[in-house]
Design an enzyme around this catalytic site. Structure first.
Site, PDB file in Angstrom:
ATOM      1  N   SER A 291       0.868  -1.183   0.000  1.00 54.36           N
ATOM      2  CA  SER A 291       0.000   0.000   0.000  1.00 54.36           C
ATOM      3  C   SER A 291       0.898   1.224   0.000  1.00 54.36           C
ATOM      4  O   SER A 291       1.610   1.479   0.968  1.00 54.36           O
ATOM      5  CB  SER A 291      -0.899   0.018   1.231  1.00 54.36           C
ATOM      6  OG  SER A 291      -1.785  -1.076   1.197  1.00 54.36           O
TER       7      SER A 291
ATOM      8  N   MET B  85       3.225   2.440   5.391  1.00 51.76           N
ATOM      9  CA  MET B  85       3.049   1.474   4.321  1.00 51.76           C
ATOM     10  C   MET B  85       2.756   0.102   4.917  1.00 51.76           C
ATOM     11  O   MET B  85       3.270  -0.244   5.976  1.00 51.76           O
ATOM     12  CB  MET B  85       4.352   1.413   3.499  1.00 51.76           C
ATOM     13  CG  MET B  85       4.306   0.477   2.313  1.00 51.76           C
ATOM     14  SD  MET B  85       5.920   0.404   1.486  1.00 51.76           S
ATOM     15  CE  MET B  85       6.042   2.051   0.820  1.00 51.76           C
ATOM     16  N   CYS B  86       1.932  -0.686   4.222  1.00 49.19           N
ATOM     17  CA  CYS B  86       1.660  -2.045   4.677  1.00 49.19           C
ATOM     18  C   CYS B  86       1.680  -2.994   3.486  1.00 49.19           C
ATOM     19  O   CYS B  86       1.779  -2.553   2.335  1.00 49.19           O
ATOM     20  CB  CYS B  86       0.318  -2.120   5.416  1.00 49.19           C
ATOM     21  SG  CYS B  86      -1.141  -1.987   4.390  1.00 49.19           S
ATOM     22  N   THR B  87       1.635  -4.276   3.771  1.00 54.59           N
ATOM     23  CA  THR B  87       1.586  -5.269   2.704  1.00 54.59           C
ATOM     24  C   THR B  87       0.184  -5.863   2.636  1.00 54.59           C
ATOM     25  O   THR B  87      -0.500  -5.991   3.646  1.00 54.59           O
ATOM     26  CB  THR B  87       2.599  -6.412   2.929  1.00 54.59           C
ATOM     27  OG1 THR B  87       2.363  -6.987   4.211  1.00 54.59           O
ATOM     28  CG2 THR B  87       4.022  -5.915   2.836  1.00 54.59           C
TER      29      THR B  87
END
Length: 185
Positions: free
Chosen positions: A40, A59-61
Site C-alpha cells: 500500500s 506502508m503495509c503489505t
C-alpha cells in the site's frame, strides 16, 4: 411532509447509485493477475477514522488471493504500535468484473470496491465507496508490487483522488517502513 421526505431520500439514493456508477472499472479486468503481494503506497479518504489516524499510518503489505467461489481474500498486514496486525477481508465479486462488495463485521459498513486501473505487474488503483448508518465516505488506495512507484503513478493517484472529491489534506503517500514487511509472504 412525508412525500417530501421520501422524495429527498429517493434523490439521495439516486445520488449514491450515480456516484458508484461514475467510478470507472479496469477494462477487460483479469482477476487472476491481481492476486499476489502488493504494498500500500497511497491512501486517500474523507472518513473520520482517516483524519484521526493519518499521522500514525505507514506502508503495509496486502496479499490478494482468489477463493474457490471466485471472490477475493484480502489480507493486509500493518504496523500498529509495537505489533504487526493482519486484517482479513472477503471481497465478494459482483456482476461487473473488477467490482466487489464487502461488509465490515466490525463496523457494519458496506463497501463498494472498484479496481479502477491496473497493469497487474506494477500498480493498482482501487476506489471504495463506504456507506454506514452514520453517513458515507470515499477511500482510494494505490498499490504497488514494489515499495516505490514512479512519480507519474503517484501523480495519477493524487489526480484520481481529487476527481473523487478528496482534498489534498485527505490524500497521503504512506511513509515507508521495514516493520511488518517480512511477515507477509
Amino acid at each position: 411532509m412525508q412525500a417530501t421526505l421520501l422524495g429527498i431520500l429517493g434523490l439521495a439514493l439516486l445520488g449514491i447509485l450515480h456516484a458508484q456508477d461514475s467510478i470507472p472499472v479496469q477494462a477487460d479486468f483479469q482477476q487472476d493477475k491481481l492476486t499476489g503481494k502488493w504494498y500500500s503506497i497511497g491512501l486517500a479518504s474523507n472518513s473520520n477514522w482517516f483524519k484521526e489516524k493519518r499521522h500514525l499510518m505507514k506502508m503495509c503489505t496486502t496479499i490478494i488471493s482468489t477463493t474457490a467461489e471466485g471472490n477475493l481474500e484480502v489480507a493486509s498486514t500493518y504496523p500498529k504500535g509495537d505489533q504487526c496486525v493482519t486484517r482479513n477481508s472477503l471481497y465478494t465479486k459482483t456482476e461487473q468484473p473488477g467490482r466487489f462488495s464487502y461488509t465490515s463485521p466490525r463496523w457494519g459498513s458496506n463497501h463498494n470496491i472498484h479496481v479502477v486501473e491496473t497493469n497487474y505487474d506494477e500498480y493498482a488503483l482501487v476506489a471504495t465507496q463506504i456507506s454506514k448508518s452514520t453517513g458515507s465516505s470515499t477511500m482510494v488506495l494505490l498499490y504497488s508490487r514494489t515499495k516505490e512507484l514512479s512519480p507519474e503513478r503517484l501523480e495519477r493517484f493524487t489526480q484520481f483522488s481529487r476527481e473523487q472529491g478528496l482534498t489534498d489534506d485527505e490524500i497521503l503517500i504512506l511513509p515507508q517502513t521495514d516493520k511488518c514487511m517480512a511477515d507477509a509472504a
